[in-house]
Design an enzyme around this catalytic site. Sequence first.
Site, PDB file in Angstrom:
ATOM      1  N   PRO A   9      -9.240  16.623 -26.436  1.00  0.00           N
ATOM      2  CG  PRO A   9     -10.227  18.702 -27.715  1.00  0.00           C
ATOM      3  CD  PRO A   9     -11.252  17.637 -27.002  1.00  0.00           C
ATOM      4  CG  ASN A  10      -3.899  18.423 -27.308  1.00  0.00           C
ATOM      5  OD1 ASN A  10      -3.537  18.293 -28.183  1.00  0.00           O
ATOM      6  ND2 ASN A  10      -4.983  19.409 -26.627  1.00  0.00           N
ATOM      7  NE  ARG A  17      -1.945  16.892 -23.428  1.00  0.00           N
ATOM      8  CZ  ARG A  17      -2.828  17.209 -22.726  1.00  0.00           C
ATOM      9  NH1 ARG A  17      -4.143  16.215 -23.059  1.00  0.00           N
ATOM     10  NH2 ARG A  17      -2.727  18.177 -22.463  1.00  0.00           N
ATOM     11  CE1 TYR A  22      -3.432  15.831 -18.060  1.00  0.00           C
ATOM     12  CE2 TYR A  22      -1.579  16.365 -19.699  1.00  0.00           C
ATOM     13  CZ  TYR A  22      -2.890  16.253 -18.546  1.00  0.00           C
ATOM     14  OH  TYR A  22      -3.165  17.888 -18.908  1.00  0.00           O
ATOM     15  CG  ASN A  73     -10.095  12.989 -19.437  1.00  0.00           C
ATOM     16  OD1 ASN A  73      -9.856  14.443 -19.830  1.00  0.00           O
ATOM     17  ND2 ASN A  73      -8.639  12.228 -19.610  1.00  0.00           N
ATOM     18  CB  ALA A  76      -8.264  22.354 -23.250  1.00  0.00           C
ATOM     19  CD  GLU A  97     -15.289  16.920 -15.663  1.00  0.00           C
ATOM     20  OE1 GLU A  97     -16.661  17.228 -14.942  1.00  0.00           O
ATOM     21  OE2 GLU A  97     -15.252  18.023 -15.435  1.00  0.00           O
ATOM     22  CG  HIS A  99     -10.231  15.769 -15.191  1.00  0.00           C
ATOM     23  ND1 HIS A  99     -10.828  16.304 -16.717  1.00  0.00           N
ATOM     24  CD2 HIS A  99     -11.692  16.735 -15.065  1.00  0.00           C
ATOM     25  CE1 HIS A  99     -11.719  17.029 -17.092  1.00  0.00           C
ATOM     26  NE2 HIS A  99     -12.684  16.859 -16.001  1.00  0.00           N
ATOM     27  CG  LEU A 100      -5.943  10.894 -17.801  1.00  0.00           C
ATOM     28  CD1 LEU A 100      -4.948  11.366 -18.759  1.00  0.00           C
ATOM     29  CD2 LEU A 100      -5.583   9.565 -16.951  1.00  0.00           C
ATOM     30  NE  ARG A 106      -1.798  20.338 -14.335  1.00  0.00           N
ATOM     31  CZ  ARG A 106      -2.251  19.771 -16.044  1.00  0.00           C
ATOM     32  NH1 ARG A 106      -3.148  18.835 -16.049  1.00  0.00           N
ATOM     33  NH2 ARG A 106      -1.582  20.143 -16.577  1.00  0.00           N
TER      34      ARG A 106
HETATM   35  C1  DQA Z   1      -7.266  16.612 -18.670  1.00  0.00           C
HETATM   36  C2  DQA Z   1      -7.182  17.638 -17.641  1.00  0.00           C
HETATM   37  C3  DQA Z   1      -7.686  18.724 -18.356  1.00  0.00           C
HETATM   38  O1  DQA Z   1      -7.315  20.079 -18.106  1.00  0.00           O
HETATM   39  C4  DQA Z   1      -6.197  19.118 -19.718  1.00  0.00           C
HETATM   40  O2  DQA Z   1      -6.472  20.338 -20.698  1.00  0.00           O
HETATM   41  C5  DQA Z   1      -5.684  17.710 -20.222  1.00  0.00           C
HETATM   42  C6  DQA Z   1      -6.546  16.687 -19.770  1.00  0.00           C
HETATM   43  C7  DQA Z   1      -6.734  15.382 -17.565  1.00  0.00           C
HETATM   44  O3  DQA Z   1      -7.457  14.338 -17.340  1.00  0.00           O
HETATM   45  O4  DQA Z   1      -6.220  15.455 -16.080  1.00  0.00           O
HETATM   46  O5  DQA Z   1      -6.033  17.663 -21.629  1.00  0.00           O
HETATM   47  O6  DQA Z   1      -8.892  16.433 -18.996  1.00  0.00           O
END
Ligand code: DQA
Length: 148
Positions: A9-10, A17, A22, A73, A76, A97, A99-100, A106
């Site tokens: 998502p997103n 964003r 990111y 990735n 959330a 897994e 994460h950027l 955080r």
């Molecule tokens: C994320 C970190 C997550 O907490 C967040 O909800 C994202 C991006 C990252 O790539 O750092 O959507 O996965």
Amino acid sequence: MKILVINGPNLNLLGKRNKAAYGDKSLAELDKLLKKRGEGLGVDIVSFQSNSEGTLIDFIQKHSSEASGIVINPGALTHYGLSLRDALADSELPVIEVHLSNIYAREEWRAKSVIAPIARGQISGLGWWGYIAAMHTLVGELKGEAWE
Ligand code: DQA
């Protein structure tokens, strides 16, 4: 060899964003980069993004039998996506897994991943390099590349 690169998502809004967290690359640019790097490694990269957990699960169920590994990735969903976690575990594929951002630096709620326990490993905070590192690791391990 086929590797699934999945974004949750997103992440379709990458480049627009929260650039401080990111980065400024769009998802299309990231996909292009990974495909190019994949070609260099002789690997077929199949990328997919969805804002919906069910759609991500449908994709994993449909494509895992033809793939050798997954780079994901989960956005959330990392923090609460138990159905996604089950689908990844059920695929029986090695999962990395990514994460950027550094999820440990955080908000407190981001520091918990429900995906990590079923993953081969996790890369957090290295920006788009994290995807590249994950892809190289999967391919190296799957090809059984030797240390020297
Ligand atoms: C994320 C970190 C997550 O907490 C967040 O909800 C994202 C991006 C990252 O790539 O750092 O959507 O996965």
